[in-house]
Design a protein around this motif. Structure first.
Motif, PDB file in Angstrom:
ATOM      1  N   HIS A 167       0.875  -1.191   0.000  1.00 44.95           N
ATOM      2  CA  HIS A 167       0.000   0.000   0.000  1.00 44.95           C
ATOM      3  C   HIS A 167       0.906   1.234   0.000  1.00 44.95           C
ATOM      4  CE1 HIS A 167      -3.650  -2.193   1.725  1.00 44.95           C
ATOM      5  NE2 HIS A 167      -2.672  -3.058   1.920  1.00 44.95           N
ATOM      6  N   LEU A 193      -5.392  -6.047  13.224  1.00 39.84           N
ATOM      7  CA  LEU A 193      -5.938  -5.512  11.969  1.00 39.84           C
ATOM      8  C   LEU A 193      -7.078  -4.487  12.088  1.00 39.84           C
ATOM      9  CD1 LEU A 193      -6.049  -5.467   8.866  1.00 39.84           C
ATOM     10  CD2 LEU A 193      -7.610  -7.410   8.985  1.00 39.84           C
ATOM     11  N   ARG A 252     -11.280  -2.998  -1.225  1.00 38.29           N
ATOM     12  CA  ARG A 252     -10.337  -3.094  -0.087  1.00 38.29           C
ATOM     13  C   ARG A 252     -10.370  -4.485   0.546  1.00 38.29           C
ATOM     14  NH1 ARG A 252      -8.355   1.312   2.867  1.00 38.29           N
ATOM     15  NH2 ARG A 252      -6.595   0.264   3.765  1.00 38.29           N
ATOM     16  N   PHE A 253     -11.528  -4.907   1.025  1.00 35.68           N
ATOM     17  CA  PHE A 253     -11.823  -6.272   1.482  1.00 35.68           C
ATOM     18  C   PHE A 253     -13.329  -6.368   1.652  1.00 35.68           C
ATOM     19  CE2 PHE A 253     -11.093  -6.073   6.466  1.00 35.68           C
ATOM     20  CZ  PHE A 253     -11.608  -4.792   6.546  1.00 35.68           C
ATOM     21  N   GLU A 307      -7.180 -12.745   6.785  1.00 37.85           N
ATOM     22  CA  GLU A 307      -5.919 -12.307   7.395  1.00 37.85           C
ATOM     23  C   GLU A 307      -5.985 -12.450   8.914  1.00 37.85           C
ATOM     24  OE1 GLU A 307      -5.321  -8.217   6.415  1.00 37.85           O
ATOM     25  OE2 GLU A 307      -3.432  -8.013   7.511  1.00 37.85           O
ATOM     26  N   TRP A 340      -6.276  -1.403  14.033  1.00 36.60           N
ATOM     27  CA  TRP A 340      -5.178  -0.725  13.329  1.00 36.60           C
ATOM     28  C   TRP A 340      -5.726   0.085  12.144  1.00 36.60           C
ATOM     29  CZ3 TRP A 340      -3.443  -1.823   8.278  1.00 36.60           C
ATOM     30  CH2 TRP A 340      -2.183  -1.333   7.929  1.00 36.60           C
ATOM     31  N   HIS A 389      -7.844  -8.220  -0.087  1.00 34.23           N
ATOM     32  CA  HIS A 389      -7.388  -8.972   1.102  1.00 34.23           C
ATOM     33  C   HIS A 389      -8.330 -10.127   1.380  1.00 34.23           C
ATOM     34  CE1 HIS A 389      -5.805  -4.834   1.758  1.00 34.23           C
ATOM     35  NE2 HIS A 389      -4.747  -5.477   2.234  1.00 34.23           N
ATOM     36  N   GLN A 397       0.385   4.027   2.729  1.00 32.22           N
ATOM     37  CA  GLN A 397       0.721   3.690   4.125  1.00 32.22           C
ATOM     38  C   GLN A 397       2.215   3.815   4.413  1.00 32.22           C
ATOM     39  OE1 GLN A 397      -1.142  -0.114   5.059  1.00 32.22           O
ATOM     40  NE2 GLN A 397      -3.106   0.562   4.242  1.00 32.22           N
ATOM     41  N   ASP A 431       3.482  -5.686   2.039  1.00 29.50           N
ATOM     42  CA  ASP A 431       2.296  -5.122   2.695  1.00 29.50           C
ATOM     43  C   ASP A 431       2.628  -3.910   3.562  1.00 29.50           C
ATOM     44  OD1 ASP A 431      -0.396  -4.856   3.256  1.00 29.50           O
ATOM     45  OD2 ASP A 431      -0.338  -6.214   4.968  1.00 29.50           O
TER      46      ASP A 431
HETATM   47  N1  GUN Z   1      -7.484  -5.404   5.178  1.00 28.73           N
HETATM   48  C1  GUN Z   1      -8.230  -4.364   4.716  1.00 28.73           C
HETATM   49  N2  GUN Z   1      -7.465  -3.276   4.540  1.00 28.73           N
HETATM   50  C2  GUN Z   1      -6.220  -3.619   4.894  1.00 28.73           C
HETATM   51  C3  GUN Z   1      -4.980  -2.896   4.930  1.00 28.73           C
HETATM   52  O1  GUN Z   1      -4.879  -1.725   4.594  1.00 28.73           O
HETATM   53  N3  GUN Z   1      -3.900  -3.601   5.349  1.00 28.73           N
HETATM   54  C4  GUN Z   1      -3.966  -4.904   5.726  1.00 28.73           C
HETATM   55  N4  GUN Z   1      -2.860  -5.529   6.112  1.00 28.73           N
HETATM   56  N5  GUN Z   1      -5.113  -5.585   5.702  1.00 28.73           N
HETATM   57  C5  GUN Z   1      -6.230  -4.959   5.294  1.00 28.73           C
END
Ligand code: GUN
Ligand code: ZN
Length: 452
Positions: A94, A108, A219-220, A250, A111, A247, A97, A337
């Motif tokens: 990203h 996650l 994004r997810f 995770e 964060w 994503h 970031q 990442d």
């Molecule tokens: N899942 C959704 N957005 C993100 C992100 O910005 N970073 C990470 N590691 N996982 C995510």
């Protein structure tokens, strides 16, 4: 004054340089996955004293150096004692970031709320996006990374800024504007309609422009409504050769959340597959907690996993099962990442990858690690017909590595037993200090030795 520097290209008129470049150095590249050969020598080629010749930005000759080469080539650049390998390929990063790397204390979902979303808000301002894009591209080059699959923010101008900068450096960058229409602060939300139209405009403008390609980037699952995922699927159907980048699985709380948001679907991967987002050009970052059915679905759809070791450790997410991916013949690339990941360096990323394997009772050889960071990454992104190794005719993206830069590395190198041992020490102790120079399409793009 001797100063580290990134070399700026003077013009964009051609993405390859026309002159012939010949370099004498150690050379290493991969031709097969080390996990898939019965004899490891069938996985790579190594020339202790080699010659790499580049013409029109592409690989022309890779061979052992011989004395007759001296009369053949006008100027042979002498890097004896160093090691040239193909440019590193980062399959999940990203760029917005970059400025918030190493944010303390959260896993996650917290964060994202605490650090990530407020940071990404700043990319509404194209000027800010330009400044961070420039820093980001330079940082990739300093770390020997020449190709990357990159997340922007929800703002189309974040991707405009990144592509402009990448074009200037002639980088092979695949990127996309984030699609997110729910479960985030209002200031970061788009809508199914605007995300579709903004992504489409970016595809029309940038996809296959120079070495740039587009990735549709929800994004997810938690931050996209069913309507938005439908729009993403429609876009993919209209432009089958663009990528899907998102994503998956995770973090355990994330997975529970997806279950509650999509009760009608048979798990997390099924959400993406149902909306037409799985397939050969679909890259799913993390993919840590998968059911047997999901492993089967990856295989059936030929989808790709991005293994992000430093991020998975930093956020306390979990341990990626590389061995199982190998057994199931699923393509895997390596991802830093950033900014959940803690380093741009693929060497440092491999250091953590090794430890993640150890925690599961497995090993990661230096051959497999460096394959993942080069040809494996290229295969994951379906760009292995262009980059990833030194096959004749491929674009000449490569890194000149110093085997040892710190006193500790020098001592360890002195006592190393053979090629594999030397490479392993490099993988475990190396970082951006080992990058002597980075070439992009045959042109010097970064040198640690440039005098300003
Ligand atoms: N899942 C959704 N957005 C993100 C992100 O910005 N970073 C990470 N590691 N996982 C995510
Ligand atoms: Zn990520």
């Amino acid at each position: 004054m001797n100063k580290k520097n990134t070399i700026k290209s003077s013009s964009n008129t051609s993405f390859i340089s026309s002159n012939i470049i010949a370099i004498r150095s150690g050379l290493l590249h991969f031709i097969n996955d080390p996990a898939k050969v019965t004899n490891i020598s069938n996985a790579y080629q190594y020339f202790e004293d080699g010659l790499l010749v580049i013409e029109h930005g592409c690989v022309k000759i890779v061979k052992t150096f011989s004395d007759s080469d001296v009369s053949q080539y006008e100027n042979i650049i002498d890097h004896r004692g160093k090691l040239i390998i193909p440019g590193f390929i980062d399959t999940h990063i990203h760029y917005p970031q970059t400025q918030m790397i190493a944010a303390y204390g959260e896993q996650l979902l917290e964060w994202l709320e605490t650090y990530t979303f407020p940071t990404e808000r700043q990319f509404k301002n194209k000027g800010h996006a330009k400044v961070i894009s420039r820093f980001f591209i330079n940082e990739l080059l300093k770390n020997g990374t020449t190709s990357a699959l990159v997340f922007g923010t929800v703002h189309p101008q974040s991707i405009e800024a990144l592509f402009e900068e990448a074009l200037d450096k002639n980088m092979r960058i695949i990127a996309g504007k984030v699609m997110m229409d729910r479960n985030a602060p209002d200031y970061l939300l788009d809508s199914p309609k605007t995300s579709y139209q903004d992504s489409k405009n970016l595809i029309e403008k940038w996809h296959n422009h120079g070495r740039l390609q587009y990735a549709i980037t929800p994004r997810f699952a938690p931050t996209s409504s069913p309507e938005q995922l439908t729009a993403a699927g429609k876009l993919k159907a209209e432009y089958p050769d663009v990528y899907i980048h998102t994503h998956l699985s995770e973090n355990k709380n994330e997975i529970e959340w997806v279950k509650s948001l999509f009760p009608e679907r048979d798990g997390y991967f099924d959400v993406y597959e149902y909306y037409g987002l799985a397939g050969k050009r679909s890259i799913f970052a993390h993919s840590i907690y998968l059911t047997d059915k999901e492993w089967g679905a990856f295989k059936r759809t030929d989808s790709v996993m991005s293994f992000c070791p430093t991020s998975n450790l930093f956020l306390g997410s979990g341990l990626f099962d590389l061995k199982k991916a190998e057994k199931n013949n699923i393509r895997v690339g390596l991802g830093t990442d950033i900014g959940a990941g803690t380093s741009f360096s693929q060497l440092k990323t491999l250091n953590d990858a090794y430890k993640i394997m150890q925690l599961q009772g497995n090993k990661l050889s230096a051959f497999k690690g460096l394959y993942l960071a080069t040809l494996g990454g290229a295969q994951s992104l379906s760009i292995d017909n262009k980059v990833g190794n030194f096959e004749i005719g491929k674009e000449a993206d490569f890194v000149i590595l110093n085997w040892a830069t710190t006193d500790l590395q020098k001592l360890r190198y002195q006592y190393s037993k053979n090629l594999e041992d030397k490479l392993f020490a490099l993988m475990m102790l190396g970082d951006e200090r080992n990058i002597n120079a980075t070439y992009v399409a045959g042109k010097l793009a970064y040198s640690a030795e440039v005098t300003n």
